[in-house]
Design a protein around this motif. Structure first.
Motif, PDB file in Angstrom:
ATOM      1  N   VAL A   1      -2.771   2.410  63.764  1.00 58.92           N
ATOM      2  CA  VAL A   1      -3.373   1.300  64.507  1.00 58.92           C
ATOM      3  C   VAL A   1      -4.205   1.825  65.673  1.00 58.92           C
ATOM      4  CG1 VAL A   1      -2.882  -0.684  65.990  1.00 58.92           C
ATOM      5  CG2 VAL A   1      -1.649  -0.403  63.837  1.00 58.92           C
ATOM      6  N   LEU A   2      -3.668   2.768  66.431  1.00 62.98           N
ATOM      7  CA  LEU A   2      -4.396   3.329  67.570  1.00 62.98           C
ATOM      8  C   LEU A   2      -5.680   4.025  67.128  1.00 62.98           C
ATOM      9  CD1 LEU A   2      -1.500   4.868  69.722  1.00 62.98           C
ATOM     10  CD2 LEU A   2      -2.830   2.815  70.211  1.00 62.98           C
ATOM     11  N   THR A   3      -5.573   4.823  66.069  1.00 63.55           N
ATOM     12  CA  THR A   3      -6.768   5.524  65.578  1.00 63.55           C
ATOM     13  C   THR A   3      -7.801   4.537  65.068  1.00 63.55           C
ATOM     14  OG1 THR A   3      -5.342   7.368  64.904  1.00 63.55           O
ATOM     15  CG2 THR A   3      -7.585   7.353  64.051  1.00 63.55           C
TER      16      THR A   3
ATOM     17  N   LEU B   1       5.839  10.081  70.622  1.00 60.87           N
ATOM     18  CA  LEU B   1       6.442   9.104  69.713  1.00 60.87           C
ATOM     19  C   LEU B   1       7.347   9.769  68.687  1.00 60.87           C
ATOM     20  CD1 LEU B   1       3.472   6.630  69.030  1.00 60.87           C
ATOM     21  CD2 LEU B   1       5.531   6.211  70.404  1.00 60.87           C
ATOM     22  N   VAL B   2       6.933  10.920  68.168  1.00 61.90           N
ATOM     23  CA  VAL B   2       7.775  11.639  67.214  1.00 61.90           C
ATOM     24  C   VAL B   2       9.078  12.056  67.886  1.00 61.90           C
ATOM     25  CG1 VAL B   2       8.003  13.775  65.874  1.00 61.90           C
ATOM     26  CG2 VAL B   2       5.901  12.435  65.743  1.00 61.90           C
ATOM     27  N   ALA B   3       8.986  12.571  69.113  1.00 65.89           N
ATOM     28  CA  ALA B   3      10.180  12.982  69.838  1.00 65.89           C
ATOM     29  C   ALA B   3      11.121  11.804  70.056  1.00 65.89           C
ATOM     30  CB  ALA B   3       9.791  13.601  71.179  1.00 65.89           C
ATOM     31  N   LEU B   4      10.584  10.682  70.485  1.00 67.61           N
ATOM     32  CA  LEU B   4      11.409   9.507  70.748  1.00 67.61           C
ATOM     33  C   LEU B   4      12.018   8.947  69.467  1.00 67.61           C
ATOM     34  CD1 LEU B   4       9.200   7.633  73.378  1.00 67.61           C
ATOM     35  CD2 LEU B   4      11.297   8.935  73.797  1.00 67.61           C
TER      36      LEU B   4
ATOM     37  N   PRO C   1       7.673   3.654  62.185  1.00 74.20           N
ATOM     38  CA  PRO C   1       6.958   3.010  63.289  1.00 74.20           C
ATOM     39  C   PRO C   1       5.951   3.937  63.943  1.00 74.20           C
ATOM     40  CG  PRO C   1       9.222   3.494  63.920  1.00 74.20           C
ATOM     41  CD  PRO C   1       9.130   3.730  62.449  1.00 74.20           C
ATOM     42  N   VAL C   2       6.249   5.227  63.993  1.00 75.69           N
ATOM     43  CA  VAL C   2       5.320   6.183  64.598  1.00 75.69           C
ATOM     44  C   VAL C   2       4.008   6.215  63.825  1.00 75.69           C
ATOM     45  CG1 VAL C   2       4.928   8.613  65.160  1.00 75.69           C
ATOM     46  CG2 VAL C   2       7.196   7.599  65.488  1.00 75.69           C
ATOM     47  N   ASN C   3       4.104   6.289  62.496  1.00 75.83           N
ATOM     48  CA  ASN C   3       2.896   6.355  61.680  1.00 75.83           C
ATOM     49  C   ASN C   3       2.085   5.065  61.752  1.00 75.83           C
ATOM     50  OD1 ASN C   3       3.272   9.000  60.754  1.00 75.83           O
ATOM     51  ND2 ASN C   3       4.646   8.322  59.132  1.00 75.83           N
ATOM     52  N   VAL C   4       2.773   3.934  61.782  1.00 73.34           N
ATOM     53  CA  VAL C   4       2.067   2.656  61.885  1.00 73.34           C
ATOM     54  C   VAL C   4       1.328   2.575  63.215  1.00 73.34           C
ATOM     55  CG1 VAL C   4       2.359   0.156  62.088  1.00 73.34           C
ATOM     56  CG2 VAL C   4       3.608   1.420  60.323  1.00 73.34           C
TER      57      VAL C   4
ATOM     58  N   VAL D   1       5.935   8.973  52.471  1.00 71.75           N
ATOM     59  CA  VAL D   1       4.924   9.642  51.647  1.00 71.75           C
ATOM     60  C   VAL D   1       3.543   9.001  51.767  1.00 71.75           C
ATOM     61  CG1 VAL D   1       4.261  10.271  49.298  1.00 71.75           C
ATOM     62  CG2 VAL D   1       6.614  10.610  50.068  1.00 71.75           C
ATOM     63  N   PRO D   2       3.401   7.685  51.617  1.00 71.42           N
ATOM     64  CA  PRO D   2       2.051   7.119  51.674  1.00 71.42           C
ATOM     65  C   PRO D   2       1.474   6.976  53.081  1.00 71.42           C
ATOM     66  CG  PRO D   2       3.650   5.387  51.282  1.00 71.42           C
ATOM     67  CD  PRO D   2       4.412   6.671  51.240  1.00 71.42           C
ATOM     68  N   LEU D   3       2.324   6.998  54.116  1.00 71.91           N
ATOM     69  CA  LEU D   3       1.833   6.743  55.471  1.00 71.91           C
ATOM     70  C   LEU D   3       1.694   7.997  56.328  1.00 71.91           C
ATOM     71  CD1 LEU D   3       3.717   3.482  56.565  1.00 71.91           C
ATOM     72  CD2 LEU D   3       1.325   3.724  55.888  1.00 71.91           C
ATOM     73  N   ASN D   4       2.606   8.952  56.173  1.00 71.31           N
ATOM     74  CA  ASN D   4       2.630  10.067  57.114  1.00 71.31           C
ATOM     75  C   ASN D   4       1.391  10.951  57.029  1.00 71.31           C
ATOM     76  OD1 ASN D   4       4.329  11.660  59.105  1.00 71.31           O
ATOM     77  ND2 ASN D   4       3.881  13.225  57.597  1.00 71.31           N
ATOM     78  N   ALA D   5       1.006  11.313  55.817  1.00 68.88           N
ATOM     79  CA  ALA D   5      -0.164  12.184  55.678  1.00 68.88           C
ATOM     80  C   ALA D   5      -1.439  11.531  56.215  1.00 68.88           C
ATOM     81  CB  ALA D   5      -0.343  12.603  54.225  1.00 68.88           C
ATOM     82  N   PRO D   6      -1.763  10.291  55.829  1.00 74.28           N
ATOM     83  CA  PRO D   6      -2.959   9.663  56.410  1.00 74.28           C
ATOM     84  C   PRO D   6      -2.882   9.542  57.931  1.00 74.28           C
ATOM     85  CG  PRO D   6      -2.261   8.465  54.463  1.00 74.28           C
ATOM     86  CD  PRO D   6      -1.176   9.450  54.773  1.00 74.28           C
ATOM     87  N   ALA D   7      -1.699   9.213  58.468  1.00 70.55           N
ATOM     88  CA  ALA D   7      -1.562   9.066  59.915  1.00 70.55           C
ATOM     89  C   ALA D   7      -1.803  10.399  60.613  1.00 70.55           C
ATOM     90  CB  ALA D   7      -0.189   8.511  60.270  1.00 70.55           C
ATOM     91  N   GLU D   8      -1.164  11.453  60.127  1.00 65.84           N
ATOM     92  CA  GLU D   8      -1.321  12.758  60.777  1.00 65.84           C
ATOM     93  C   GLU D   8      -2.735  13.294  60.614  1.00 65.84           C
ATOM     94  OE1 GLU D   8       3.206  14.507  60.841  1.00 65.84           O
ATOM     95  OE2 GLU D   8       1.754  15.410  59.459  1.00 65.84           O
TER      96      GLU D   8
END
Length: 255
Positions: free
Chosen positions: A58-60, A17-20, A51-54, A149-156
């Motif tokens: 959701v998947l996790t 997803l990051v690549a795309l 969209p990648v982080n969202v 900032v608020p989404l990327n760290a929690p998602a990763e």
């Protein structure tokens, strides 16, 4: 599907997803300018991660719910927020030491005695996809920072250390689980590097950062402190997307 396979699938999904997303961001800008090189600027890459982080959150969340757990439980504080924030800032200092050494070491391998002069070209590509207008750049930069900032760290952290490392570690040797998750974490950062040499540096350095974060999570038994560290670092690295165009509009720096 066994949970180890689910963990592996989640890691691969994040990477693809990051690549795309970064490819799509570059393609959109290149369609307008026709001269942009890949990958896009950090601001556009950060914007593309929304969209990648969202999707990853959701998947996790769905994977955790199947186990009777919640996404919120991964980030539950232990001993109060002040204590967790204190740990978070401590871990920034601790993680930056091996990270910087990894950057310098990789640059030395790639460029030898020209290591420090090579920094000027390795980490800057004048042909990278960009937004020409400072006004548009500022607007997009604000959106990028507020979403990144608020989404990327929690998602990763949820994907790499919260779910994948935990489930792979239940079936594999701990070192292998930490290593695999950290390597994929490093590989995804190749898509944010401005040049081919920078891709190598990013992969090595962020793999080292991932190993440090993974070991911290194992030692502390919780995810929130390294997530706080991650949020602060993301804020520091993404804020120039707002500051620089704002200075351009103010006439402080030339466009």
């Amino acid at each position: 599907m066994p949970r180890t396979r689910q963990a592996g699938a989640l890691l691969l999904t994040r990477l693809v997803l990051v690549a795309l997303a970064t490819l799509a961001a570059w393609a959109i800008v290149d369609a307008g300018e026709g001269t942009a090189s890949f990958p896009p600027t950090p601001m556009l890459a950060s914007l593309s991660l929304l969209p990648v982080n969202v999707v990853c959150l959701v998947l996790t969340s769905r994977l955790l719910r199947a186990e009777g757990r919640t996404l919120r439980s991964l980030f539950a504080p232990h001993g109060g927020w002040a204590r967790e924030i204190g740990w978070g800032f401590l871990w920034i200092a601790v993680l930056y030491v091996p990270f910087v050494l990894a950057v310098l070491g990789t640059m030395a391998v790639l460029h030898g005695g020209d290591t420090f002069t090579a920094f000027e070209t390795v980490f800057y590509d004048p042909d990278a996809a960009s937004v020409a207008s400072p006004g548009w750049a500022l607007a997009l930069g604000i959106v990028a920072v507020l979403t990144f900032v608020p989404l990327n760290a929690p998602a990763e952290e949820a994907v790499y250390r919260g779910y994948a490392q935990t489930h792979l570690g239940a079936a594999w040797p701990t070192a292998l689980a930490v290593g695999v998750c950290s390597l994929v974490f490093g590989l995804q950062h190749a898509f944010f590097a401005p040049t081919a040499d920078a891709m190598v540096v990013y992969v090595v350095a962020f793999t080292v950062w991932g190993i440090g974060s993974g070991l911290i999570v194992l030692r502390q038994g919780r995810l929130l402190p390294v997530t706080i560290s991650h949020v602060v670092v993301n804020l520091m690295t993404s804020s120039p997307a707002v500051v620089f165009p704002a200075l351009q509009l103010a006439g402080v720096v030339e466009g």
